[in-house]
Write a protein that holds these residues in place. Structure first.
Motif, short mmCIF file in Angstrom:
data_model
loop_
_atom_site.label_atom_id
_atom_site.label_comp_id
_atom_site.label_asym_id
_atom_site.label_seq_id
_atom_site.Cartn_x
_atom_site.Cartn_y
_atom_site.Cartn_z
N LEU A 83 -7.13 10.37 2.01
CA LEU A 83 -7.59 11.66 2.14
C LEU A 83 -9.09 11.88 1.86
O LEU A 83 -9.80 13.01 2.29
CB LEU A 83 -6.98 12.17 0.58
N GLY A 84 -9.55 10.98 1.06
CA GLY A 84 -11.33 11.02 1.10
C GLY A 84 -11.46 12.16 0.08
O GLY A 84 -10.98 12.50 -0.95
N ASP A 85 -12.50 13.10 0.83
CA ASP A 85 -12.79 14.22 -0.01
C ASP A 85 -11.92 15.68 0.51
O ASP A 85 -12.24 16.76 0.12
CB ASP A 85 -14.37 14.66 -0.08
N ALA B 130 4.29 3.29 4.76
CA ALA B 130 4.00 2.10 5.44
C ALA B 130 3.78 0.93 4.11
O ALA B 130 3.96 -0.22 4.57
CB ALA B 130 2.78 2.22 6.42
N VAL B 131 3.05 1.34 3.37
CA VAL B 131 2.87 0.23 2.21
C VAL B 131 4.07 0.55 1.17
O VAL B 131 4.64 -0.73 0.78
CB VAL B 131 1.69 0.66 1.58
N GLN C 242 0.33 -2.96 -11.07
CA GLN C 242 -0.61 -1.92 -11.10
C GLN C 242 -0.37 -1.00 -9.77
O GLN C 242 -1.01 -0.56 -8.98
CB GLN C 242 -1.99 -2.29 -10.81
N ALA C 243 1.25 -0.84 -9.63
CA ALA C 243 1.62 0.08 -8.50
C ALA C 243 1.16 1.21 -8.47
O ALA C 243 0.71 2.10 -7.37
CB ALA C 243 2.99 0.23 -8.67
N THR D 176 -1.30 2.89 -5.61
CA THR D 176 -1.12 4.37 -4.86
C THR D 176 -2.21 5.28 -4.97
O THR D 176 -2.63 5.80 -3.92
CB THR D 176 0.07 4.78 -5.71
N LEU D 177 -2.92 5.24 -5.87
CA LEU D 177 -4.34 6.12 -6.19
C LEU D 177 -5.18 5.66 -4.95
O LEU D 177 -6.01 6.42 -4.56
CB LEU D 177 -4.79 5.97 -7.38
N ALA D 178 -5.57 4.17 -5.13
CA ALA D 178 -6.18 3.80 -3.97
C ALA D 178 -6.05 4.20 -2.40
O ALA D 178 -6.75 4.47 -1.71
CB ALA D 178 -6.29 2.30 -4.22
#
Length: 429
Positions: A373-375, A408-409, A360-361, A365-367
């Motif tokens: 970014l938050g909002d 970094a990830v 679930q790459a 990435t979305l997480a």
């Protein structure tokens, strides 16, 4: 065409710089690397085919899907743009009845122009795309002759920037320039590419990818009629609103997930068939909602129902995104982008492959985007989905931090900061 020596000297002397700056949205400090890239493709052509007197240079861009995730194949609406990553080529007629295309790091594709039939054993291979595009030119009455071409690309394969569509458009642009006097318009070249992909390559794609690559800039496209799609350019100035466009490579390649991709149009058509229609664009949303119980009983596929819900809302959302941009409502546009992303995740379900639930790459990435970014920005799965990339609109004042934390990830050079390219398929004269 110009002579090879003349073309290389002009690139070295900077005679192409203004065209390159326009094509790649770059400044004086960056233009040299683009000139060197074209010199490299010319020299690679000569290394492959031997010395030549004349040469022609061509380019076709990758594309970014801005709005309308999986709406095109249901004759819906999309918002898409070409980007400053592309596949380029040096090409010339070779005086034979054979087409030879050498793409860097791949086996040479060789086509006898007396054989333009479909070859099932070549499904999923570039040679099938080439043969399909040639067939459309021949069917239009153009005399396509043998030519040699060398191509190289920085549109990452499996990246969601649609390297296959860029390649199809490049082949169409080469043939148009060499044998059709540039008489075939970009919309038709896009259709040729889709035909090649659907019929000769055996992938059931819509027309958005090819259209965005061929037409260029940012375009709103209504595919109610795929024979006569309505294409309108849209003003899209990210710099004005202090944001950058990022395409994030999740590290997972979607190139081998054609079967997962194919379930989406198939299931959407299954719902449309309940109403006696071929495509979801033909059904009324209120009638659909009133019949969900009956649809579930008839087709026994809840995922298909959810994907239909996505389409009906996403088709409206893509049109609202165009309206927001035209009204200079960038905050409203970003809100719609995030809504699109949530719908793709929950209803369309193209963020990871059901056959590989541990991989679930894109979800990860979305997480990361949400955490960073938050909002303040916007993000969504990009393109076909299941693997590949995520698109993000990132405020300039967060860009360095965003890129650093993502990489970094995911690893170095996995977050690409791109620009919208002003034109599509292009012959560099």
């Amino acid at each position: 065409m110009r002579s090879i020596i003349e073309t290389k000297n002009a690139l070295i002397a900077g005679e192409y710089n203004d065209k390159l700056k326009y094509l790649y949205s770059c400044d004086d400090s960056a233009v040299k690397k683009y000139a060197e890239r074209y010199i490299d493709v010319i020299e690679s052509f000569e290394d492959t085919y031997g010395e030549a007197d004349e040469i022609a240079l061509f380019s076709a861009p990758g594309r970014t899907e801005i709005g309308g995730n999986h709406t095109d194949h249901q004759h819906g609406c999309v918002l898409a743009g070409s980007v400053n990553l592309d596949v380029i080529s040096a090409a010339r007629p070779n005086g034979t009845n054979t087409v030879r295309i050498q793409s860097r790091n791949y086996k040479m594709d060789v086509i006898d122009l007396d054989d333009l039939e479909i070859h099932p054993e070549q499904f999923d291979k570039a040679i099938a795309l080439i043969r399909g595009v040639i067939k459309k030119f021949v069917d239009l009455g153009y005399e396509v002759k043998g030519f040699d071409a060398y191509t190289t690309s920085n549109v990452l394969k499996g990246s969601g920037l649609s390297s296959s569509a860029a390649f199809e458009v490049l082949v169409g642009t080469i043939i148009n320039g060499l044998f059709a006097n540039n008489e075939v318009n970009p919309i038709e070249i896009a259709k040729f590419g889709q035909f090649a992909e659907n019929v000769y390559y055996d992938k059931p794609s819509g027309l958005m990818d090819q259209m965005a690559s061929s037409v260029g800039s940012v375009v709103a496209i209504d595919f109610m009629s795929t024979e006569e799609p309505v294409v309108n350019k849209v003003e899209f100035d990210l710099k004005k609103h202090g944001h950058a466009l990022c395409i994030i490579d999740s590290g997972a390649d979607h190139a081998e997930l054609t079967s997962e991709y194919a379930t989406i149009p198939a299931e959407m058509k299954e719902v449309a068939a309940f109403f006696g229609k071929e495509y979801l664009r033909e059904i009324d949303k209120s009638e659909f909602l009133a019949n969900i119980k009956n649809i579930r009983e008839k087709i026994d596929n809840d995922r298909a129902v959810l994907r239909a819900i996505h389409f009906l809302n996403e088709n409206e959302r893509a049109q609202k995104e165009v309206e927001a941009l035209r009204n200079d409502d960038f905050e409203g546009f970003k809100r719609l982008v995030k809504e699109s992303g949530f719908s793709s995740y929950m209803y369309l379900q193209n963020v990871f492959a059901a056959s590989m639930p541990k991989n679930q790459a894109v979800s990860l990435t979305l997480a990361l985007c949400d955490e960073i970014l938050g909002d303040k920005g916007a993000y969504r799965v990009h393109g076909g989905g299941f693997a590949g990339t995520v698109q993000a609109f990132v405020p300039f004042d967060m860009l360095d931090e965003f890129k650093s934390r993502i990489e970094a990830v995911l690893g170095e050079n996995m977050c690409h900061v791109l620009s919208i390219r002003p034109v599509g398929g292009y012959e560099l004269k």
